[in-house]
Design an enzyme around this catalytic site. Structure first.
Site, PDB file in Angstrom:
ATOM      1  CG  MET A  24      -2.045  -1.449   0.979  1.00 53.40           C
ATOM      2  SD  MET A  24      -2.589  -1.280   2.072  1.00 53.40           S
ATOM      3  CE  MET A  24      -1.761  -2.031   4.202  1.00 53.40           C
ATOM      4  CB  VAL A  25       1.157   4.317  -2.423  1.00 43.51           C
ATOM      5  CG1 VAL A  25       1.396   5.540  -2.497  1.00 43.51           C
ATOM      6  CG2 VAL A  25       1.085   3.638  -3.794  1.00 43.51           C
ATOM      7  CB  CYS A 108      -1.431   1.064  -9.126  1.00 39.63           C
ATOM      8  SG  CYS A 108      -1.496   2.366  -8.634  1.00 39.63           S
ATOM      9  CE  LYS A 147      -1.760  -6.583  -4.669  1.00 42.84           C
ATOM     10  NZ  LYS A 147      -3.127  -5.577  -5.218  1.00 42.84           N
ATOM     11  CG  HIS A 175      -7.921  -6.425  -6.490  1.00 41.16           C
ATOM     12  ND1 HIS A 175      -7.574  -4.936  -5.976  1.00 41.16           N
ATOM     13  CD2 HIS A 175      -9.005  -6.154  -6.253  1.00 41.16           C
ATOM     14  CE1 HIS A 175      -8.371  -4.483  -5.142  1.00 41.16           C
ATOM     15  NE2 HIS A 175      -8.849  -5.361  -5.603  1.00 41.16           N
ATOM     16  CG  ASN A 210     -15.162  -9.457  -2.768  1.00 37.36           C
ATOM     17  OD1 ASN A 210     -14.910  -7.617  -2.727  1.00 37.36           O
ATOM     18  ND2 ASN A 210     -15.386  -9.872  -3.214  1.00 37.36           N
ATOM     19  CD  GLU A 233     -10.106   0.748   1.071  1.00 40.99           C
ATOM     20  OE1 GLU A 233     -11.277   0.595   2.272  1.00 40.99           O
ATOM     21  OE2 GLU A 233     -10.055   1.521   0.952  1.00 40.99           O
TER      22      GLU A 233
END
Length: 484
Positions: A24-25, A108, A147, A175, A210, A233
């Site tokens: 995560m940036v 990204c 990724k 993802h 999810n 998240e």
């Protein structure tokens, strides 16, 4: 010793990791990785690093990877964004001794990735990706992983994954969203795509999307058959997600701040983490939200965190028996819990707008505005328009910059080598050449130096000649005296 590949790499080097903290940036820095590992994470990624900057900037390398050694921070995968095989591999060579694998970011979806031409915006350039992975697989002493985001079509996504595997990718994180699914348009990730990829390749696969709690992790593994599950998240709002716990927010916040004291990071990272941890509480205590946004020291952040804790404890003390959480939350706001990102309609209501297209925009304009196909402007652009009514945001009217022959950055208009200043400086120094366009005068200064040295030798020559004549005269006198 040959490097491990595929299943052996996941089983031995990554210790069969099932619980993974995403890259995560500015958010998966060392302090946060250590907090996550204490609470169940088995594998962590660094923040996304820019290969070009990592290659040229020693400070960037030190701040993001070469800092204080921390044995607990393994296994670790370093993620790079890049669009040039040589740059990617050279950056990876500088990083490989500090990690267990190198990951190529092909997921990204942000506008900065579109402008920089990396991340998910490379997913159609299969020839380029093959060259990048083949070269990395050949040159690096650690495995190369990727990724990705999915295509709308499952078959194309499967072929994409198989291409990456054939090129040398040893582990694939999928993802389950397309590059268009982001922000209020994110929607639900497709585990069906992930399951199809898992069945089609022979390398380990991680799922992403999810994941808000441990039961989601278990369900994802059961439904897709993946080796591990990655959370972004969900982890930011509850670092104890992989433990299956929902701790008090201040417990996690205080523990994180203690780790930051030992392993410092930019204050902006710390503030961003507390905004995530205290997200639901800050909807209640708006004043402290403002204070957290303005504070400029770590001690100031600690003070805001302490005040939030005291206010929550006061609420708990005054809580009535049988009282339930408000705003439809599963837990009271002082407990770590998921944040469900609102969709376009909910975002409209939050902003007080009607359900029209305008309401979808929220704080920033979406990509259509960047492409000039929408009449709507972001708030920032509206302010610029007020200052300068004649200003146009039409991309077709923007000046087109020629690219540097070396790195792809804008080149100097008057550069004799057709390069940006950084590349021009290296070449001009190497070749002892001038570039008036960039004000680089290596050749001129060298010639002046030679001229000055020559003039100095010219000044010294008469003295040496006179000294030589005097010595010769002395020799002649002595010889005459000896003859007599």
């Amino acid at each position: 010793m040959p490097k491990l590949r595929g299943e052996a790499f996941w089983r031995e080097t990554l210790r069969s990791a099932h619980y993974v903290v995403a890259p995560m940036v500015d958010q998966s820095e060392l302090a946060w990785r250590l907090l996550s590992r204490r609470h169940g994470a088995q594998l962590c990624y660094t923040p996304m690093l820019h290969a070009q900057v990592f290659l040229r900037d020693a400070n960037y390398r030190r701040e993001n990877l070469y800092g204080e050694a921390c044995p607990e921070d393994r296994p670790l995968i370093v993620q790079f964004c890049a669009n040039d095989p040589e740059v990617f591999v050279q950056a990876a060579l500088l990083a490989q001794d500090y990690c267990d694998a190198i990951d190529l970011n092909l997921g990204c979806p942000q506008m900065i990735a579109k402008r920089g031409h990396y991340g998910a915006f490379l997913q159609e350039e299969w020839d380029l990706l093959q060259r990048m992975i083949l070269l990395a697989n050949e040159k690096l002493s650690v495995p190369i992983t990727c990724k990705i985001r999915v295509f709308p079509d499952i078959d194309k996504t499967v072929k994409y994954a198989q291409m990456l595997e054939k090129a040398g990718c040893q582990l694939l994180t999928v993802h389950g969203r397309t590059k268009e699914q982001k922000g209020p348009l994110a929607g639900v990730a497709s585990w069906e795509h992930i399951q199809a990829v898992r069945k089609a390749v022979n390398i380990p696969v991680f799922a992403n999307g999810n994941i808000q709690c441990l039961s989601d992790v278990e369900e994802c593994i059961r439904k897709t058959g993946v080796h591990g599950v990655m959370s972004a998240e969900g982890n930011l709002h509850n670092p104890a997600l992989f433990e299956g716990r929902n701790p008090l927010v201040w417990e996690m916040a205080e523990e994180y701040l203690e780790i930051v004291r030992k392993y410092p990071c930019p204050l902006s990272y710390v503030r961003a983490h507390l905004f995530k941890l205290w997200h639901h509480t800050l909807q209640v205590h708006q004043q402290l939200r403002e204070e957290l946004a303005k504070v400029k020291t770590l001690e100031g952040i600690v003070d805001v965190n302490r005040e939030l804790k005291l206010r929550c404890q006061e609420e708990i003390a005054n809580q009535k028996e049988g009282e339930k959480p408000k705003e439809g939350l599963p837990f009271f706001h002082w407990i770590c819990q998921p944040y469900i990102r609102p969709g376009p309609k909910e975002r409209c209501r939050e902003n007080g707008d009607s359900g029209t297209e305008k309401g979808v925009r929220g704080k920033r304009a979406l990509e259509e505005e960047e492409d000039g196909s929408s009449e709507l402007l972001s708030k920032n652009k509206q302010k610029k328009k007020l200052r300068n009514p004649n200003k146009s945001f039409d991309p077709s009217l923007k000046p087109k910059y020629a690219k540097c022959d070396q790195c792809g950055n804008p080149k100097g208009n008057k550069c004799v080598f057709n390069m940006c200043r950084g590349c021009c400086k290296k070449r001009a120094f190497k070749e002892t050449a001038d570039c008036p366009g960039h004000g680089l005068l290596f050749k001129t200064k060298y010639e002046k130096s030679l001229s000055w040295q020559h003039s100095q030798r010219g000044v010294q020559t008469p003295e040496i000649s006179q000294r030589g004549d005097a010595e010769a005269g002395e020799t002649a006198v002595l010889k005459e005296a000896g003859d007599s």
